[in-house]
Design an enzyme around this catalytic site. Structure first.
Site, PDB file in Angstrom:
ATOM      1  N   TYR A   1      -4.261  -9.668  -4.546  1.00 38.85           N
ATOM      2  CA  TYR A   1      -3.073  -9.996  -4.382  1.00 38.85           C
ATOM      3  C   TYR A   1      -2.736 -11.633  -4.631  1.00 38.85           C
ATOM      4  CZ  TYR A   1       2.441  -8.770  -4.137  1.00 38.85           C
ATOM      5  OH  TYR A   1       3.649  -9.033  -4.274  1.00 38.85           O
TER       6      TYR A   1
ATOM      7  N   ALA B   1      -4.534 -13.743  -5.784  1.00 44.57           N
ATOM      8  CA  ALA B   1      -5.552 -13.636  -6.948  1.00 44.57           C
ATOM      9  C   ALA B   1      -5.204 -12.921  -7.892  1.00 44.57           C
ATOM     10  CB  ALA B   1      -6.734 -13.528  -7.104  1.00 44.57           C
ATOM     11  N   ALA B   2      -4.219 -12.196  -8.223  1.00 45.54           N
ATOM     12  CA  ALA B   2      -3.509 -11.543  -9.728  1.00 45.54           C
ATOM     13  C   ALA B   2      -2.554 -11.902  -9.765  1.00 45.54           C
ATOM     14  CB  ALA B   2      -3.772  -9.686  -8.879  1.00 45.54           C
ATOM     15  N   LYS B   3      -1.195 -12.207  -8.616  1.00 40.37           N
ATOM     16  CA  LYS B   3       0.208 -13.110  -8.646  1.00 40.37           C
ATOM     17  C   LYS B   3      -0.094 -14.538  -9.175  1.00 40.37           C
ATOM     18  CE  LYS B   3       2.270  -9.554  -7.948  1.00 40.37           C
ATOM     19  NZ  LYS B   3       3.521  -8.809  -8.579  1.00 40.37           N
TER      20      LYS B   3
ATOM     21  N   ILE C   1      10.993  -8.735   0.518  1.00 37.70           N
ATOM     22  CA  ILE C   1      12.311  -7.895  -0.312  1.00 37.70           C
ATOM     23  C   ILE C   1      11.920  -6.357   0.791  1.00 37.70           C
ATOM     24  CG2 ILE C   1      13.768  -7.683  -1.895  1.00 37.70           C
ATOM     25  CD1 ILE C   1      13.361 -10.707  -2.089  1.00 37.70           C
TER      26      ILE C   1
ATOM     27  N   VAL D   1       0.437   1.096 -16.503  1.00 36.00           N
ATOM     28  CA  VAL D   1      -0.422  -0.113 -16.600  1.00 36.00           C
ATOM     29  C   VAL D   1      -1.722  -0.368 -16.623  1.00 36.00           C
ATOM     30  CG1 VAL D   1       2.107  -0.947 -16.271  1.00 36.00           C
ATOM     31  CG2 VAL D   1       0.285  -1.487 -14.728  1.00 36.00           C
TER      32      VAL D   1
ATOM     33  N   GLY E   1       7.013   0.087 -13.818  1.00 37.09           N
ATOM     34  CA  GLY E   1       7.578   0.483 -12.065  1.00 37.09           C
ATOM     35  C   GLY E   1       9.163   0.378 -11.455  1.00 37.09           C
TER      36      GLY E   1
ATOM     37  N   ASN F   1       6.752  -4.995 -14.007  1.00 39.79           N
ATOM     38  CA  ASN F   1       7.156  -5.340 -12.330  1.00 39.79           C
ATOM     39  C   ASN F   1       6.707  -4.802 -11.879  1.00 39.79           C
ATOM     40  OD1 ASN F   1       9.412  -5.519 -10.644  1.00 39.79           O
ATOM     41  ND2 ASN F   1       9.090  -3.232 -10.972  1.00 39.79           N
TER      42      ASN F   1
HETATM   43  N1  LIG Z   1       8.640  -6.058  -2.409  1.00 35.09           N
HETATM   44  C1  LIG Z   1       8.645  -7.565  -1.938  1.00 35.09           C
HETATM   45  O1  LIG Z   1       8.695  -8.049  -1.032  1.00 35.09           O
HETATM   46  C2  LIG Z   1       7.935  -8.237  -3.141  1.00 35.09           C
HETATM   47  C3  LIG Z   1       7.531  -9.592  -2.918  1.00 35.09           C
HETATM   48  C4  LIG Z   1       7.178 -10.197  -4.010  1.00 35.09           C
HETATM   49  C5  LIG Z   1       6.607  -9.700  -5.529  1.00 35.09           C
HETATM   50  N2  LIG Z   1       7.051  -7.843  -5.789  1.00 35.09           N
HETATM   51  C6  LIG Z   1       6.188  -7.745  -6.391  1.00 35.09           C
HETATM   52  O2  LIG Z   1       7.736  -6.400  -6.760  1.00 35.09           O
HETATM   53  C7  LIG Z   1       7.393  -5.487  -8.080  1.00 35.09           C
HETATM   54  C8  LIG Z   1       7.803  -4.102  -7.012  1.00 35.09           C
HETATM   55  O3  LIG Z   1       7.492  -4.628  -5.127  1.00 35.09           O
HETATM   56  P1  LIG Z   1       8.878  -3.512  -5.152  1.00 35.09           P
HETATM   57  O4  LIG Z   1       8.303  -4.655  -3.796  1.00 35.09           O
HETATM   58  O5  LIG Z   1       9.802  -2.714  -5.517  1.00 35.09           O
HETATM   59  O6  LIG Z   1       7.482  -2.046  -5.081  1.00 35.09           O
HETATM   60  P2  LIG Z   1       7.936  -0.378  -5.572  1.00 35.09           P
HETATM   61  O7  LIG Z   1       6.637   0.293  -4.375  1.00 35.09           O
HETATM   62  O8  LIG Z   1       8.377   0.126  -4.016  1.00 35.09           O
HETATM   63  O9  LIG Z   1       7.514   0.334  -6.430  1.00 35.09           O
HETATM   64  C9  LIG Z   1       5.885  -0.300  -7.252  1.00 35.09           C
HETATM   65  C10 LIG Z   1       6.610   0.968  -8.482  1.00 35.09           C
HETATM   66  O10 LIG Z   1       5.543   0.400  -9.150  1.00 35.09           O
HETATM   67  C11 LIG Z   1       5.089   1.734  -9.569  1.00 35.09           C
HETATM   68  N3  LIG Z   1       3.859   1.419 -10.037  1.00 35.09           N
HETATM   69  C12 LIG Z   1       2.765   1.952  -9.440  1.00 35.09           C
HETATM   70  N4  LIG Z   1       1.248   1.146  -9.941  1.00 35.09           N
HETATM   71  C13 LIG Z   1       1.777   1.510 -11.575  1.00 35.09           C
HETATM   72  C14 LIG Z   1       0.907   1.504 -11.905  1.00 35.09           C
HETATM   73  N5  LIG Z   1      -0.400   0.991 -11.962  1.00 35.09           N
HETATM   74  N6  LIG Z   1       1.375   1.931 -13.579  1.00 35.09           N
HETATM   75  C15 LIG Z   1       2.780   1.878 -13.546  1.00 35.09           C
HETATM   76  N7  LIG Z   1       3.715   1.574 -12.415  1.00 35.09           N
HETATM   77  C16 LIG Z   1       3.361   1.520 -11.459  1.00 35.09           C
HETATM   78  C17 LIG Z   1       4.842   2.687  -8.590  1.00 35.09           C
HETATM   79  O11 LIG Z   1       5.436   4.042  -9.038  1.00 35.09           O
HETATM   80  C18 LIG Z   1       7.013   2.090  -7.526  1.00 35.09           C
HETATM   81  O12 LIG Z   1       7.279   2.999  -8.493  1.00 35.09           O
HETATM   82  C19 LIG Z   1       5.144  -5.841  -7.613  1.00 35.09           C
HETATM   83  O13 LIG Z   1       4.699  -5.963  -8.998  1.00 35.09           O
HETATM   84  C20 LIG Z   1       5.804  -6.822  -6.218  1.00 35.09           C
HETATM   85  O14 LIG Z   1       4.064  -7.101  -6.380  1.00 35.09           O
HETATM   86  C21 LIG Z   1       7.523  -7.372  -4.513  1.00 35.09           C
END
Ligand SMILES: NC(=O)c1ccc[n+]([C@@H]2O[C@H](COP(=O)([O-])OP(=O)(O)OC[C@H]3O[C@@H](n4cnc5c(N)ncnc54)[C@H](O)[C@@H]3O)[C@@H](O)[C@H]2O)c1
Length: 274
Positions: A181, A183-185, A214, A59, A13, A85
């Protein structure tokens, strides 16, 4: 500057958002970065800026993951860092859930202040489809397992490595519109601790980052939910991608050589722990 010199790091990701920022910070610290994403165009653009490599990888698909890791093993011979990620928020096709969250939140506050009794309910779980549940679990939980398993086939050869799994504060607090979400986390945090114990003898450290909210594309669609989140955050704001990337740099580096099975949570005070 050189905290990750000569390290090879794979970030799932990594095309945008937190993953792209982590890749940038790793590159700045001397690592060679490999970006894996379903958005291959964007992944390639991000990788190009960092003199890195990009691969299409879903993934949630075991064959897709295996295929890419075999190519990486052939090309790079070893792997030092894996960041699990990649992800979705589950609201991509469900803006209605966010709208409902605001509506019900307001109704519940009104009902409680007027009558002391709540008659409006979220009802997310009772209406969730199999597909929504399975997609979320497949991307996060299956994806983290598939990538970890394949990475270990490479890391085990040198008995060294750092794996970082992206959790979320919602894995701890729960989120009223996202049982799948949350549950997965939460499961990812359990998987982190189990693999950290298993792999300690191999000098492979496994840790998690549990970000608070974020500013990324993932949170840009939250609309008025943002106000609720900010008011419940002691620092009264969302974090920036760098707030997470520096945590990833630390966990990936030798500075964290005694750190395994831990969850680092930059979250503005949203959750406080030991
Ligand atoms: N942004 C937040 O507030 C926040 C908070 C807590 C946790 N997170 C976690 O951080 C991580 C990244 O989040 P983000 O905010 O950068 O999101 P984002 O949407 O900006 O980026 C997510 C990326 O994952 C890719 N992706 C989605 N499904 C995929 C798959 N099946 N295989 C491969 N790539 C895939 C997307 O194409 C994208 O590039 C995630 O795990 C999210 O749950 C984010």
């Amino acid at each position: 500057m050189n905290r990750l010199k000569n390290k090879i790091a794979l970030i799932t990701g990594g095309a945008k958002g937190l993953g792209a920022s982590i890749a940038q910070h790793f590159f700045n610290e001397g690592a060679e970065v490999i970006i894996c994403d379903i958005n291959i165009d964007k992944a390639q653009k991000t990788a190009n800026k960092l003199n890195g490599n990009a691969y299409y990888m879903d993934v949630s698909n075991s064959s897709s993951v295996q295929n890419v890791f075999r190519k990486i093993e052939t090309k790079f011979k070893h792997l030092d860092i894996l960041v699990n990620n990649a992800g979705i928020n589950g609201f991509e096709k469900r803006q209605d859930l966010l709208d409902e969250r605001i509506k019900i939140n307001n109704q519940q506050s009104k009902e409680f202040s007027e009558t002391g009794k709540i008659e409006s309910h979220f009802d997310v779980t009772v209406n969730m489809s199999d597909e929504e549940w399975i997609t979320m679990i497949s991307i996060y939980l299956n994806g983290t397992f598939f990538c970890t398993r394949e990475a270990l086939k490479i890391m085990n050869n040198i008995n060294k490595g750092s794996i970082i799994n992206m959790g979320s504060v919602l894995g701890t607090t729960g989120g009223p519109s996202s049982p799948h979400y949350s549950a997965a986390k939460a499961a990812i945090l359990g998987f982190t601790r189990a693999t950290a114990r298993e792999l300690a003898s191999r000098n492979i450290r496994v840790n998690a980052i549990a970000p608070g909210y974020i500013d990324t594309d993932m949170t840009s669609s939250l609309g008025d939910v943002k106000k609720i989140v900010k008011s419940g955050t002691p620092m009264k704001k969302f974090g920036e991608v760098e707030d997470i990337s520096w945590a990833a740099v630390y966990l990936a580096s030798e500075e964290a050589k005694f750190v395994t099975g831990q969850t680092l949570s930059p979250n503005g005070g949203f959750v406080m722990s030991q």
